[in-house]
Design a protein around this motif. Structure first.
Motif, PDB file in Angstrom:
ATOM      1  N   SER A   2      46.788  60.311  45.822  1.00 50.88           N
ATOM      2  CA  SER A   2      46.112  59.243  45.085  1.00 50.88           C
ATOM      3  C   SER A   2      45.904  58.048  46.010  1.00 50.88           C
ATOM      4  O   SER A   2      46.637  57.888  46.988  1.00 50.88           O
ATOM      5  CB  SER A   2      46.931  58.833  43.872  1.00 50.88           C
ATOM      6  OG  SER A   2      48.041  58.069  44.273  1.00 50.88           O
ATOM      7  N   PRO A   3      44.918  57.209  45.718  1.00 49.21           N
ATOM      8  CA  PRO A   3      44.675  56.047  46.577  1.00 49.21           C
ATOM      9  C   PRO A   3      45.912  55.177  46.747  1.00 49.21           C
ATOM     10  O   PRO A   3      46.149  54.628  47.810  1.00 49.21           O
ATOM     11  CB  PRO A   3      43.570  55.290  45.845  1.00 49.21           C
ATOM     12  CG  PRO A   3      42.884  56.306  45.005  1.00 49.21           C
ATOM     13  CD  PRO A   3      43.937  57.300  44.638  1.00 49.21           C
ATOM     14  N   GLY A   4      46.738  55.072  45.719  1.00 52.12           N
ATOM     15  CA  GLY A   4      47.926  54.231  45.801  1.00 52.12           C
ATOM     16  C   GLY A   4      48.984  54.729  46.753  1.00 52.12           C
ATOM     17  O   GLY A   4      49.884  53.996  47.135  1.00 52.12           O
ATOM     18  N   GLU A   5      48.911  55.997  47.164  1.00 53.92           N
ATOM     19  CA  GLU A   5      49.897  56.541  48.090  1.00 53.92           C
ATOM     20  C   GLU A   5      49.616  56.140  49.536  1.00 53.92           C
ATOM     21  O   GLU A   5      50.491  56.241  50.378  1.00 53.92           O
ATOM     22  CB  GLU A   5      49.969  58.060  47.949  1.00 53.92           C
ATOM     23  CG  GLU A   5      50.589  58.482  46.633  1.00 53.92           C
ATOM     24  CD  GLU A   5      50.631  59.983  46.458  1.00 53.92           C
ATOM     25  OE1 GLU A   5      50.598  60.724  47.467  1.00 53.92           O
ATOM     26  OE2 GLU A   5      50.686  60.425  45.307  1.00 53.92           O
ATOM     27  N   ASP A   6      48.411  55.704  49.831  1.00 52.80           N
ATOM     28  CA  ASP A   6      48.085  55.175  51.155  1.00 52.80           C
ATOM     29  C   ASP A   6      48.684  53.770  51.215  1.00 52.80           C
ATOM     30  O   ASP A   6      48.435  52.944  50.350  1.00 52.80           O
ATOM     31  CB  ASP A   6      46.569  55.127  51.331  1.00 52.80           C
ATOM     32  CG  ASP A   6      46.173  54.552  52.680  1.00 52.80           C
ATOM     33  OD1 ASP A   6      46.304  53.312  52.854  1.00 52.80           O
ATOM     34  OD2 ASP A   6      45.725  55.315  53.540  1.00 52.80           O
TER      35      ASP A   6
ATOM     36  N   LEU B 185      48.211  51.041  53.049  1.00 56.67           N
ATOM     37  CA  LEU B 185      47.288  49.906  53.089  1.00 56.67           C
ATOM     38  C   LEU B 185      46.579  49.740  51.747  1.00 56.67           C
ATOM     39  O   LEU B 185      46.508  48.639  51.194  1.00 56.67           O
ATOM     40  CB  LEU B 185      46.261  50.078  54.209  1.00 56.67           C
ATOM     41  CG  LEU B 185      45.227  48.966  54.345  1.00 56.67           C
ATOM     42  CD1 LEU B 185      45.906  47.622  54.600  1.00 56.67           C
ATOM     43  CD2 LEU B 185      44.245  49.295  55.455  1.00 56.67           C
ATOM     44  N   VAL B 186      46.083  50.831  51.190  1.00 59.83           N
ATOM     45  CA  VAL B 186      45.409  50.763  49.890  1.00 59.83           C
ATOM     46  C   VAL B 186      46.413  50.320  48.822  1.00 59.83           C
ATOM     47  O   VAL B 186      46.097  49.507  47.955  1.00 59.83           O
ATOM     48  CB  VAL B 186      44.762  52.117  49.526  1.00 59.83           C
ATOM     49  CG1 VAL B 186      44.188  52.089  48.116  1.00 59.83           C
ATOM     50  CG2 VAL B 186      43.675  52.471  50.542  1.00 59.83           C
ATOM     51  N   GLY B 187      47.631  50.848  48.919  1.00 60.16           N
ATOM     52  CA  GLY B 187      48.673  50.462  47.975  1.00 60.16           C
ATOM     53  C   GLY B 187      48.930  48.963  47.987  1.00 60.16           C
ATOM     54  O   GLY B 187      49.062  48.326  46.935  1.00 60.16           O
ATOM     55  N   HIS B 188      48.994  48.368  49.183  1.00 59.15           N
ATOM     56  CA  HIS B 188      49.185  46.910  49.284  1.00 59.15           C
ATOM     57  C   HIS B 188      48.043  46.174  48.593  1.00 59.15           C
ATOM     58  O   HIS B 188      48.255  45.187  47.892  1.00 59.15           O
ATOM     59  CB  HIS B 188      49.263  46.468  50.752  1.00 59.15           C
ATOM     60  CG  HIS B 188      50.604  46.647  51.357  1.00 59.15           C
ATOM     61  ND1 HIS B 188      51.668  45.831  51.062  1.00 59.15           N
ATOM     62  CD2 HIS B 188      51.068  47.551  52.240  1.00 59.15           C
ATOM     63  CE1 HIS B 188      52.727  46.223  51.736  1.00 59.15           C
ATOM     64  NE2 HIS B 188      52.392  47.268  52.457  1.00 59.15           N
ATOM     65  N   LEU B 189      46.841  46.650  48.807  1.00 56.78           N
ATOM     66  CA  LEU B 189      45.675  46.013  48.205  1.00 56.78           C
ATOM     67  C   LEU B 189      45.724  46.124  46.678  1.00 56.78           C
ATOM     68  O   LEU B 189      45.433  45.161  45.956  1.00 56.78           O
ATOM     69  CB  LEU B 189      44.405  46.667  48.758  1.00 56.78           C
ATOM     70  CG  LEU B 189      43.099  45.926  48.591  1.00 56.78           C
ATOM     71  CD1 LEU B 189      43.174  44.511  49.155  1.00 56.78           C
ATOM     72  CD2 LEU B 189      41.978  46.694  49.269  1.00 56.78           C
TER      73      LEU B 189
END
Length: 195
Positions: free
Chosen positions: A74-78, A80-84
């Motif tokens: 999922s995007p949240g597992e990345d 950098l994306v998670g921080h965003l």
């Protein structure tokens, strides 16, 4: 300085480059927040408004990507994306789950060195972990508020769930004492029989 601003060959930022830029942004925002004047206040407001709009765009993007299972993370597992997603308050996974997963990811490496780390829960915005140092017995840092291992755990947990305020070590449960053996009273009162 131009070299530092260049992107990797693919045109995308590597994790290290992204982390470097995030640290630089934090520093610049801290400098701006301490500077006086209406121009600075307007610049900070512009950054805040831009973040809100980008946050809404990301939320809408998540709405579209969440519908189809793709086999990809999922995007949240990345990270950098998670921080965003956390920055905009739209991360689809609770902070506690992300923090617990970060602890579990560290666990094999910690056990390899003779120690252990275990998720103990969340209390408000404070992550709680049990940490036992390797090397048998107490070892360096046993019972200490801080140790290199605890610092590594703290860093991993706060990277996964930056909205948390702190990571605290909780004491390990005391070793259970062996229960005294049960000896029936009548066994004490009976004379021993010889066979």
């Amino acid at each position: 300085m131009a070299e530092a601003a260049e992107r990797s060959v693919s045109g995308r930022l590597t994790d290290d480059e992204a982390e470097e830029r995030l640290a630089r942004i934090d520093g610049l925002l801290a400098e701006l927040e301490s500077a006086p004047g209406p121009t600075v206040r307007r610049a900070l407001e512009a950054v805040r408004l831009l973040s809100e709009v980008y946050g809404e765009a990301l939320a809408r993007l998540l709405d579209h990507t969440g519908a189809e299972p793709s086999g990809r993370p999922s995007p949240g597992e990345d990270e950098l994306v998670g921080h965003l997603l956390v920055l905009h308050g739209i991360h689809p996974e609770p902070a506690e789950r992300r923090a617990a997963r970060a602890v579990e990811r560290l666990r094999p490496a910690v056990r390899e060195r003779g120690g252990d780390v275990e998720w103990a829960g969340l209390e408000g915005r404070v992550a709680r972990v049990r940490v036992s140092e390797g090397g048998g017995g107490c070892g360096a840092g046993c019972g200490a508020a801080s140790s290199p291992l605890l610092e590594a755990v703290r860093e991993a947990v706060l990277a996964a769930a930056p909205e948390l305020a702190a990571v605290e070590r909780v004491p390990e449960p005391s070793a259970r004492r062996a229960a005294p053996a049960f000896v029936p009273l009548d066994a004490l009162a009976r004379p021993a029989t010889r066979g």
